[in-house]
Scaffold this motif. Structure first.
Motif, short mmCIF file in Angstrom:
data_model
loop_
_atom_site.label_atom_id
_atom_site.label_comp_id
_atom_site.label_asym_id
_atom_site.label_seq_id
_atom_site.Cartn_x
_atom_site.Cartn_y
_atom_site.Cartn_z
N LYS A 111 0.81 -1.23 0.00
CA LYS A 111 0.00 0.00 0.00
C LYS A 111 0.84 1.28 0.00
N TYR A 112 2.02 1.22 0.53
CA TYR A 112 2.87 2.40 0.67
C TYR A 112 4.25 2.09 0.10
N THR A 113 5.31 2.28 0.91
CA THR A 113 6.65 1.93 0.46
C THR A 113 7.20 0.79 1.30
N ASP A 114 7.15 0.95 2.64
CA ASP A 114 7.67 -0.09 3.53
C ASP A 114 7.31 0.28 4.96
N LEU A 115 7.71 -0.57 5.92
CA LEU A 115 7.59 -0.20 7.32
C LEU A 115 8.49 1.01 7.57
N SER A 116 8.17 1.78 8.60
CA SER A 116 8.90 3.02 8.85
C SER A 116 10.39 2.77 9.12
N THR A 117 11.18 3.68 8.65
CA THR A 117 12.62 3.67 8.84
C THR A 117 12.99 4.94 9.58
N VAL A 118 13.78 4.79 10.66
CA VAL A 118 14.14 5.93 11.49
C VAL A 118 15.64 6.17 11.32
N ARG A 119 16.00 7.27 10.70
CA ARG A 119 17.41 7.54 10.41
C ARG A 119 18.02 8.63 11.29
N SER A 120 17.18 9.30 12.09
CA SER A 120 17.71 10.40 12.89
C SER A 120 16.79 10.65 14.08
N LEU A 121 17.26 11.47 15.03
CA LEU A 121 16.45 11.86 16.17
C LEU A 121 15.19 12.57 15.70
N GLU A 122 15.32 13.39 14.67
CA GLU A 122 14.17 14.11 14.11
C GLU A 122 13.13 13.13 13.57
N ASP A 123 13.57 12.10 12.83
CA ASP A 123 12.64 11.06 12.35
C ASP A 123 11.95 10.38 13.53
N ASN A 124 12.73 10.06 14.56
CA ASN A 124 12.18 9.37 15.73
C ASN A 124 11.10 10.23 16.39
N LYS A 125 11.37 11.52 16.52
CA LYS A 125 10.38 12.43 17.12
C LYS A 125 9.12 12.53 16.25
N ASP A 126 9.31 12.61 14.93
CA ASP A 126 8.16 12.71 14.02
C ASP A 126 7.27 11.47 14.11
N ILE A 127 7.88 10.30 14.10
CA ILE A 127 7.11 9.06 14.15
C ILE A 127 6.46 8.91 15.52
N ALA A 128 7.19 9.27 16.59
CA ALA A 128 6.62 9.20 17.93
C ALA A 128 5.40 10.12 18.06
N SER A 129 5.50 11.31 17.50
CA SER A 129 4.38 12.25 17.55
C SER A 129 3.17 11.69 16.80
N LEU A 130 3.42 11.13 15.64
CA LEU A 130 2.34 10.51 14.86
C LEU A 130 1.71 9.35 15.64
N LEU A 131 2.55 8.52 16.19
CA LEU A 131 2.08 7.38 16.98
C LEU A 131 1.26 7.85 18.18
N GLN A 132 1.76 8.84 18.87
CA GLN A 132 1.06 9.37 20.05
C GLN A 132 -0.32 9.91 19.67
N SER A 133 -0.38 10.67 18.60
CA SER A 133 -1.66 11.28 18.22
C SER A 133 -2.66 10.25 17.72
N LEU A 134 -2.20 9.25 16.99
CA LEU A 134 -3.11 8.24 16.46
C LEU A 134 -3.62 7.29 17.53
N ILE A 135 -2.74 6.84 18.38
CA ILE A 135 -3.13 5.83 19.35
C ILE A 135 -3.87 6.45 20.53
N SER A 136 -3.53 7.68 20.89
CA SER A 136 -4.22 8.30 22.02
C SER A 136 -5.70 8.55 21.71
N LEU A 137 -6.04 8.59 20.44
CA LEU A 137 -7.45 8.74 20.07
C LEU A 137 -8.28 7.56 20.52
N LYS A 138 -7.67 6.40 20.63
CA LYS A 138 -8.40 5.18 20.99
C LYS A 138 -8.06 4.69 22.39
N ASP A 139 -7.31 5.47 23.16
CA ASP A 139 -6.92 5.10 24.53
C ASP A 139 -6.20 3.75 24.58
#
Length: 184
Positions: free
Chosen positions: A13-41
């Motif tokens: 459906k996309y390209t691949d599972l997420s790849t984290v190459r830097s602290l900035e990538d890690n923060k971006d993915i963490a923020s996305l994860l936090q916002s998506l999952i916190s919606l469903k507790d």
């Protein structure tokens, strides 16, 4: 999904599972994860593309950056895949059995595209340049020259038609002020 099922889904459906190459990538993915999952507790954790094949990413690139939690990676048992978990606004990684079902994060390549217009001047001959077969042949030759020069990216050549519906126009006699050209 299991890690391998998540990988298959992301690749289809996309390209691949997420790849984290830097602290900035890690923060971006963490923020996305936090916002998506916190919606469903739910517990904020998801598969990322790192797995134990010499700790490589799902896209086969080397893992030069990491954000392991304390006492991680756990090299025992069959914990060969990596999840990202959010605790108190920190995004740490830990190993997990690849067969466990978990949320996952995919990524998609975003390719910058640019439109370029080039004027082409052809000289000599009395051939009808607005013949579609001839235009296709010229585009094919241009594409082959680009490939021979090492330009293999997604380059799409096309003719731009003028307001009168034609691509090519005969140049006026020399001495005219306007410079004619053919646009592709």
């Amino acid at each position: 999904m299991s890690w391998s099922d998540a990988q298959t889904y992301c690749r289809s459906k996309y390209t691949d599972l997420s790849t984290v190459r830097s602290l900035e990538d890690n923060k971006d993915i963490a923020s996305l994860l936090q916002s998506l999952i916190s919606l469903k507790d739910l517990v904020p954790a998801a598969w990322i593309g790192l797995h134990r094949n010499f700790w490589m990413w799902s896209d086969a690139s080397n893992a030069s950056y990491s954000s392991w939690a304390d006492k991680q990676p756990d090299m025992g048992g069959s914990k060969d895949c990596v999840k990202m978990k959010i605790d108190d606004h920190t995004a740490d990684w830990s190993t997990e059995s690849c067969s466990n079902a978990m949320f996952f994060i995919c990524y998609s390549d975003v390719r910058v595209s640019a439109l370029r217009s080039v004027k082409v001047r052809l000289s000599g001959g009395s051939v009808e340049l607005n013949d579609p077969a001839l235009q296709d042949a010229i585009l094919l030759q241009l594409q082959q020259k680009l490939e021979a020069a090492g330009i293999r990216e997604e380059v799409k050549l096309r003719w731009r038609k003028q307001p009168d519906g034609k691509v090519f126009h005969r140049a006026p006699p020399t001495g005219w002020e306007e410079e004619p050209g053919i646009h592709i």
